[in-house]
Design a protein around this motif. Structure first.
Motif, mmCIF file in Angstrom:
data_model
loop_
_atom_site.group_PDB
_atom_site.id
_atom_site.type_symbol
_atom_site.label_atom_id
_atom_site.label_comp_id
_atom_site.label_asym_id
_atom_site.label_seq_id
_atom_site.Cartn_x
_atom_site.Cartn_y
_atom_site.Cartn_z
ATOM 1 N N THR A 1 11.071 70.919 -39.351
ATOM 2 C CA THR A 1 11.845 69.681 -39.460
ATOM 3 C C THR A 1 12.729 69.443 -38.251
ATOM 4 O O THR A 1 13.288 68.357 -38.099
ATOM 5 C CB THR A 1 12.743 69.714 -40.711
ATOM 6 O OG1 THR A 1 13.596 70.863 -40.641
ATOM 7 C CG2 THR A 1 11.919 69.732 -41.975
ATOM 8 N N ARG B 1 16.937 69.249 -52.361
ATOM 9 C CA ARG B 1 17.882 68.166 -52.642
ATOM 10 C C ARG B 1 18.035 67.910 -54.138
ATOM 11 O O ARG B 1 19.146 67.707 -54.635
ATOM 12 C CB ARG B 1 17.431 66.866 -51.963
ATOM 13 C CG ARG B 1 17.538 66.837 -50.456
ATOM 14 C CD ARG B 1 17.343 65.415 -49.922
ATOM 15 N NE ARG B 1 16.081 64.818 -50.387
ATOM 16 C CZ ARG B 1 14.935 64.913 -49.734
ATOM 17 N NH1 ARG B 1 14.867 65.606 -48.609
ATOM 18 N NH2 ARG B 1 13.838 64.337 -50.217
ATOM 19 N N ARG C 1 22.621 73.746 -48.550
ATOM 20 C CA ARG C 1 21.208 73.412 -48.354
ATOM 21 C C ARG C 1 20.818 73.639 -46.897
ATOM 22 O O ARG C 1 21.610 73.381 -45.981
ATOM 23 C CB ARG C 1 20.941 71.959 -48.764
ATOM 24 C CG ARG C 1 20.981 71.741 -50.268
ATOM 25 C CD ARG C 1 20.240 70.484 -50.658
ATOM 26 N NE ARG C 1 20.911 69.273 -50.215
ATOM 27 C CZ ARG C 1 21.781 68.575 -50.921
ATOM 28 N NH1 ARG C 1 22.121 68.974 -52.145
ATOM 29 N NH2 ARG C 1 22.314 67.466 -50.424
ATOM 30 N N ARG D 1 17.526 73.198 -41.653
ATOM 31 C CA ARG D 1 16.212 73.216 -41.011
ATOM 32 C C ARG D 1 15.226 73.935 -41.930
ATOM 33 O O ARG D 1 15.583 74.922 -42.589
ATOM 34 C CB ARG D 1 16.308 73.931 -39.663
ATOM 35 C CG ARG D 1 15.004 74.046 -38.890
ATOM 36 C CD ARG D 1 15.228 74.858 -37.611
ATOM 37 N NE ARG D 1 13.982 75.041 -36.852
ATOM 38 C CZ ARG D 1 13.861 75.861 -35.796
ATOM 39 N NH1 ARG D 1 14.916 76.551 -35.376
ATOM 40 N NH2 ARG D 1 12.707 75.963 -35.173
ATOM 41 N N TYR D 2 13.993 73.411 -41.965
ATOM 42 C CA TYR D 2 12.909 74.031 -42.734
ATOM 43 C C TYR D 2 11.752 74.310 -41.779
ATOM 44 O O TYR D 2 11.353 73.436 -40.998
ATOM 45 C CB TYR D 2 12.442 73.116 -43.862
ATOM 46 C CG TYR D 2 13.513 72.778 -44.874
ATOM 47 C CD1 TYR D 2 13.600 73.466 -46.078
ATOM 48 C CD2 TYR D 2 14.436 71.768 -44.621
ATOM 49 C CE1 TYR D 2 14.583 73.154 -47.009
ATOM 50 C CE2 TYR D 2 15.422 71.446 -45.537
ATOM 51 C CZ TYR D 2 15.490 72.153 -46.728
ATOM 52 O OH TYR D 2 16.473 71.841 -47.640
ATOM 53 N N GLU E 1 11.708 70.407 -49.110
ATOM 54 C CA GLU E 1 12.915 69.621 -48.800
ATOM 55 C C GLU E 1 13.372 68.828 -50.016
ATOM 56 O O GLU E 1 14.573 68.776 -50.341
ATOM 57 C CB GLU E 1 12.637 68.670 -47.644
ATOM 58 C CG GLU E 1 12.895 69.235 -46.270
ATOM 59 C CD GLU E 1 12.966 68.143 -45.219
ATOM 60 O OE1 GLU E 1 14.089 67.801 -44.814
ATOM 61 O OE2 GLU E 1 11.896 67.633 -44.827
ATOM 62 N N GLN E 2 12.432 68.200 -50.684
ATOM 63 C CA GLN E 2 12.773 67.401 -51.859
ATOM 64 C C GLN E 2 13.333 68.281 -52.968
ATOM 65 O O GLN E 2 14.319 67.920 -53.623
ATOM 66 C CB GLN E 2 11.550 66.637 -52.356
ATOM 67 C CG GLN E 2 11.833 65.734 -53.555
ATOM 68 C CD GLN E 2 10.598 64.972 -54.009
ATOM 69 O OE1 GLN E 2 9.532 65.069 -53.412
ATOM 70 N NE2 GLN E 2 10.736 64.193 -55.071
ATOM 71 N N SER F 1 7.613 68.764 -46.933
ATOM 72 C CA SER F 1 8.148 67.624 -47.672
ATOM 73 C C SER F 1 8.551 68.015 -49.094
ATOM 74 O O SER F 1 9.630 67.647 -49.573
ATOM 75 C CB SER F 1 7.099 66.506 -47.703
ATOM 76 O OG SER F 1 7.522 65.437 -48.519
#
Length: 524
Positions: A518, A474, A484, A487-488, A470-471, A467
């Protein structure tokens, strides 16, 4: 230009009493020089005649360095091999190079014996480990050295004789033997001294393995500069720091993963003797580079970009102000950026500011002349006097090179070519991860998905790491949406080679254990 046997002897004449080997069993140049002479006699006695090849399968440290230098004096080609090869790979290398003998120790004996079961005509083994652990029936090279006189070995290698053969790039097929002459090794060591600012008499940490070009360069540069080579057979951060402090090590030449480990707790900053930093083997993130500058305040911080085949492509001497920059062609080097197409010619030079494949001139005195028994590999990598590196790079407005990954690693996602290292550097600024590597994974819509493989902090769960990263991608990475990751994946570790190089291809091929993902339906 001189051969390496003469180089060691002449350094000994200049500084016989200077500390040559540091650590728990130190030796002066006079003692080490005499020791290597006796071991050269021993190699001959045990069947490694002039012009033959000898495999040295030792964990590392002074015993392996002594054998390597002895082989130079015996006019025997040294073949230090990785102790992490599979029995099948080792069997292939043995059959490929046809060695006169294989030296083993307590760490490698069983591996070699297993590999020899797959070899039609196995060469003899000699023992180079601790005497108390010697198996019955295997002659000891130390005992043979004790029987030898203290006289100079009565042979002289020529500068065009093969000094060493290293095996490289077994991840995409059979390992390739890279023969390197005494002259090429000598020029490479001289280039290293000049390009890294390694001064006379400096102490350096000898932890990079001798089956890797960085390990050989650290050793030979130390010999040429009459410095102190401080051996560490296997990297351990705490032991390395103890050696750096005890031996007043001033020059470090390591892969970025080792620096990253040494920087945990910023302990490297506690070693005031360290003033010259150099790295190679992989890219270093700007974040790690800045941390090193803040902790060490080095007088010189060099990014060395090269290969086993040609030691130096470029040198980035301004890593403090331009972290990650590979710089310009080295002292004995000439490079070009050409069309990345596999069939491109050396004359297809890309326009200014355009990304291209790095090629290097084989006229460099640091260069090899071609692979061992591999005309197929020569045909792929050598064209019209140039070595095609398979690396991508772009030159900035100053003419300095920025390497952006391998041609094979380039990700085509939705018709756009994306470069993993550029994305990695942006994500590495996230404070909630320990390591990140970007590779491609298959995707129904995009063809290839940009995938970030992440090692999180110990205190965070895999889902929390997912989480937070990912944040950051962005909101804090500065990456446009196109670049970006789609997939993580949180993993427990990033696959690396024996010298700490990232094995990105294993991730691409799905060789990882997933902690969180993800991608809908992926195992967690």
């Amino acid at each position: 230009m001189m051969d390496l046997a003469t180089a060691l002897r002449w350094t000994t004449e200049r500084y016989p009493h200077r500390r040559a080997v540091g650590g728990s069993a130190p030796m002066s140049y006079a003692v080490w020089n005499a020791r290597t002479e006796r071991y050269a006699h021993a190699l001959h006695e045990l069947g490694a005649t002039e012009g033959s090849r000898a495999i040295f399968m030792l964990q590392g440290g002074e015993p392996l360095a002594t054998l390597h230098l002895a082989a130079q004096k015996a006019r025997v080609v040294s073949l230090p091999l990785s102790t992490r090869v599979s029995p099948e790979e080792l069997a292939y290398c043995i059959g490929d190079c046809d060695p006169a003998l294989i030296a083993v120790d307590e760490h490698t004996h069983d591996l070699v014996v297993g590999a020899l079961e797959m070899v039609a005509e196995p060469p003899p083994l000699v023992w180079a480990g601790h005497r108390d652990h010697a198996p019955a029936g295997i002659p000891s090279i130390a005992r043979a050295a004790e029987r030898a006189s203290n006289t100079v070995v009565p042979v002289k290698p020529g500068i065009d004789d093969i000094s060493v053969m290293l095996y490289t790039s077994g991840t995409t097929g059979k390992p390739k033997g890279v023969p390197r002459t005494h002259s090429a090794e000598h020029y490479a060591a001289l280039a290293h001294l000049v390009q890294t600012g390694h001064g006379p008499g400096e102490a350096t940490l000898g932890v990079m393995p001798l089956f890797h070009t960085m390990g050989l360069r650290t050793l030979l540069a130390s010999v040429l500069s009459a410095g102190t080579w401080v051996p560490q057979a296997r990297f351990d951060a705490d032991e390395a720091l103890e050696l750096i402090l005890a031996e007043q090590v001033s020059a470090l030449y390591l892969v970025p993963t080792m620096y990253w480990t040494l920087m945990q707790g910023d302990r490297l900053g506690e070693a005031p003797s360290v003033r010259n930093l150099a790295y190679a083997g992989a890219s270093m993130t700007p974040t790690l580079a800045r941390r090193l500058v803040e902790a060490v305040e080095p007088a010189r911080f060099v990014n060395h970009y090269g290969s086993t085949e040609i030691y130096t492509f470029t040198v980035g001497p301004e890593n403090s102000s331009k972290p990650g920059c590979a710089g310009r062609a080295g002292l004995f080097s000439r490079i070009r950026l050409v069309d990345p197409d596999p069939g491109a010619s050396p004359d297809q030079i890309v326009a200014d500011g355009e990304r291209g494949q790095v090629i290097a001139s084989l006229d460099s005195p640091e260069a090899f002349a071609g692979y061992w028994n591999r005309p197929d590999a020569d045909a792929k990598a050598i064209r019209d006097g140039w070595y095609f590196t398979n690396d991508l790079a772009v030159a900035d407005e100053d003419g300095d090179l920025w390497v952006s990954g391998r041609v094979d690693d380039m990700i085509n996602s939705g018709g756009e070519n994306l470069y993993p290292e550029e994305i990695e550097h942006a994500l590495a600024g996230c404070p909630d991860l320990e390591e990140v590597i970007v590779a491609s994974t298959p995707h129904d819509k995009w063809g290839q998905a940009v995938t970030a493989f992440i090692v999180g902090r110990l205190e965070d769960s895999a889902e929390t790491t997912l989480s937070k990263v990912e944040q950051f991608a962005r909101e804090g990475s500065g990456l446009p949406s196109l670049k970006r990751p789609k997939r993580y994946v949180v993993v427990d570790q990033i696959p690396k080679s024996a010298v700490g190089k990232i094995l990105r291809r294993r991730l691409t091929e799905g060789e990882f254990e997933t902690l969180a993902d993800t991608e809908e339906g992926a195992p967690a």
